[in-house]
Write an enzyme that holds these catalytic residues in place. Structure first.
Site, short mmCIF file in Angstrom:
data_model
loop_
_atom_site.label_atom_id
_atom_site.label_comp_id
_atom_site.label_asym_id
_atom_site.label_seq_id
_atom_site.Cartn_x
_atom_site.Cartn_y
_atom_site.Cartn_z
N CYS A 111 1.18 -1.27 -0.41
CA CYS A 111 -0.04 -0.03 0.06
C CYS A 111 0.61 0.88 0.06
O CYS A 111 2.08 1.22 1.00
CB CYS A 111 -1.03 0.27 1.25
N CYS A 145 -0.84 5.59 7.58
CA CYS A 145 -2.10 4.98 7.67
C CYS A 145 -1.69 4.48 8.65
O CYS A 145 -1.21 2.72 8.28
CB CYS A 145 -3.15 4.60 6.15
N ASP A 185 -19.54 -14.60 22.96
CA ASP A 185 -19.13 -13.23 22.36
C ASP A 185 -18.70 -12.33 22.55
O ASP A 185 -19.54 -11.01 21.82
CB ASP A 185 -19.44 -13.83 20.66
N CYS A 227 -12.47 -11.51 20.51
CA CYS A 227 -11.98 -10.90 19.63
C CYS A 227 -10.46 -9.81 21.00
O CYS A 227 -9.74 -9.58 20.19
CB CYS A 227 -12.29 -9.08 19.42
#
Length: 503
Positions: free
Chosen positions: A76, A82, A433, A460
């Site tokens: 990229c 970024c 979750d 996560c």
């Protein structure tokens, strides 16, 4: 008399030794841990210390002396500025090793419980164009590089930008020309909107002043080939009160604008916004759900706003096995569709269902896991905080002719209590979750009292997962650990753990 701060040191010829958290690498110098972004193990660098703490430092590279042999050439053009894909310079196999180690270290160090041998992390089949959703901001104060700032000869007239927010600079946007995380059509849509806006002198949002027409852009696609685009505008003037309603669009809609909203969209800003929407519709027939919203709030969230349909439907469909999932503008759906299937397959396998079990699906979202496992269970009960998500979950059961699910909306710690379990029955299996913060202590205590045979914990954030596993350890033993990579080129990792009751 003020004392000048001692200048922070420069370190020369330092060899980066390991991968660290948050996409950084690290090296130890004289027992001090130094975290360095945008480097990989094996790089030899000169470092400028930027922050110094008691037990660690943060530094940036001022010169690469020698590049590591394991270094990958970033794909990229925005890499290094970024903050999204911080590991593009690290080969994917090395990324997976680092994520496997991260899960192992956090469960061991924080959980401090007996653990089985971990399964090898499931890598993503796609490492480019794997996302189904991206969000871009508009700003009249684009991010400027150090070179631009320091070049006195450079006169920058156009500071408008559409792209990603810069980490640590909430009101600055990095202009994005090409992002590799989603099908290339999304780049064409974003860049066309930018070019049209510049050509027609549309104003870009000023976050501090809360002015400007163009505010935010959300693009979603699905594995059925459908595309959703949501333009977020900031019309001049005052937004109508909630009692006046928001109305609902032009085409593909079930209701109409209120008179108050109709007048707003007939204003000068409204006409400019709708002209842009028509241009997008004409230019990109691939878009099956074209939507827009007027946001007068101080933040970009749209969950509490009325989103209008300009063209097509107000939803798209995702498929998983023989199931269809309806995804609306406010719906949560895992952003890596293909890898979500593998994640949920692991959860279903760990649940060990035979068709006779009562399953509680905690933090069910739009009921994806609940509906995914329903055909192998006697009944699945899903609980979720967001009412709109629960409505989506019910619709997804209806669309797929699933009749053995029940869904409830509310705060998990308030819904999941002794009375709820007495009414609906003790679960044989709990699938949970939770968000990154993990589970509330009240929820953990209720789970321990409910005492299901198995708990499948999808996370996560392995750090908060490890903390919760320690609290569950009194009654449950961890018997399987399966890390799953959902987000290549980032340090984020999902982890699925099976806990079985100690009988």
């Amino acid at each position: 008399m003020s004392r000048k701060k001692k200048p922070l040191p420069i370190l020369e010829n330092i060899t980066i030794t390991d991968v660290a958290a948050e996409g950084k690498s690290l090296v130890r110098v004289n027992d001090m841990v130094i975290f360095v972004p945008f480097t990989v193990p094996g790089d030899v660098v000169d470092l400028q210390i930027r922050k110094k703490r008691h037990s660690y430092c943060e530094a940036e590279v001022i010169r690469f002396v020698e590049l590591s042999k394991v270094r990958e050439v970033p794909m990229c053009q925005h890499f290094g500025v970024c903050g999204g894909c911080k590991w593009q310079n690290l080969p994917y196999e090395e990324q997976l090793k680092a994520k496997q180690k991260q899960v192992h270290d956090q469960l061991k160090r924080i959980g401090k419980i007996e653990l089985p041998e971990f399964m090898l992390i499931l890598g993503s089949e796609k490492t480019k164009e794997y996302r189904n959703k991206l969000e871009f901001g508009f700003s009249n104060k684009r991010w400027m590089t150090k070179e631009e700032i320091n070049d006195e000869r450079l006169e920058i007239k156009d500071k408008n930008a559409v792209g990603f927010h810069i980490t640590g600079a909430f009101d600055k946007i990095l202009p994005i020309e090409k992002c590799w995380l989603m099908d290339d059509l999304h780049n064409k849509i974003r860049n066309e909107i930018r070019d049209y806006a510049l050509e027609h002198d549309l104003s870009f949002f000023d976050l501090r002043a809360q002015t400007g027409l163009l505010r935010d852009l959300i693009i979603r696609n699905s594995n059925t080939g459908e595309w959703m685009v949501i333009m977020q505008f900031h019309l001049g003037g005052t937004s109508p009160s909630p009692s006046e309603g928001g109305g609902n669009g032009r085409e593909g809609t079930s209701s109409t604008h209120t008179e108050a909203n109709k007048k707003r969209w007939e204003s000068e800003d409204g006409r400019k916004a709708l002209a842009l929407m028509q241009h997008i519709a004409d230019k990109f027939p691939e878009i099956t759900s074209l939507m827009y919203v007027d946001n007068q709030k101080c933040n970009d969230t749209i969950g509490d706003l009325d989103i209008l349909t300009f063209k097509g439907n107000d939803y798209i469909y995702e498929t998983m096995e023989d199931l269809k999932f309806k995804v609306g503008p406010k719906s949560f759906y895992q952003t890596n569709t293909e890898q979500a299937y593998h994640l949920y397959s692991v959860a279903r396998e760990f649940a060990g269902l035979t068709g006779n079990e009562l399953v509680y699906d905690l933090y069910t979202g739009t009921g994806t896991i609940a509906n995914f496992v329903a055909k192998e269970a006697k009944q699945v009960i899903g609980i979720e905080y967001v009412p709109e998500a629960i409505e989506d979950a019910k619709i997804n059961s209806e669309v797929n002719n699933i009749s053995n699910t029940l869904f409830y909306a509310g705060d998990m710690k308030d819904i999941l209590n002794d009375e709820f379990i007495a009414e609906h029955g003790n679960p044989d299996v709990i699938i949970t979750d939770p968000p990154r913060a993990g589970m509330h202590q009240d929820v953990i205590q209720t789970i321990l009292k409910a005492c299901p045979k198995r708990i499948v914990y999808v996370s996560c954030n392995p750090a908060t997962q490890a903390r919760d596993l320690a609290d569950l350890d009194c009654k449950y033993k961890v018997t399987a650990v399966q890390p799953v990579d959902m987000f290549p080129h980032t340090p984020h990792v999902e982890n699925v753990v099976l806990l079985e009751r100690r009988d």
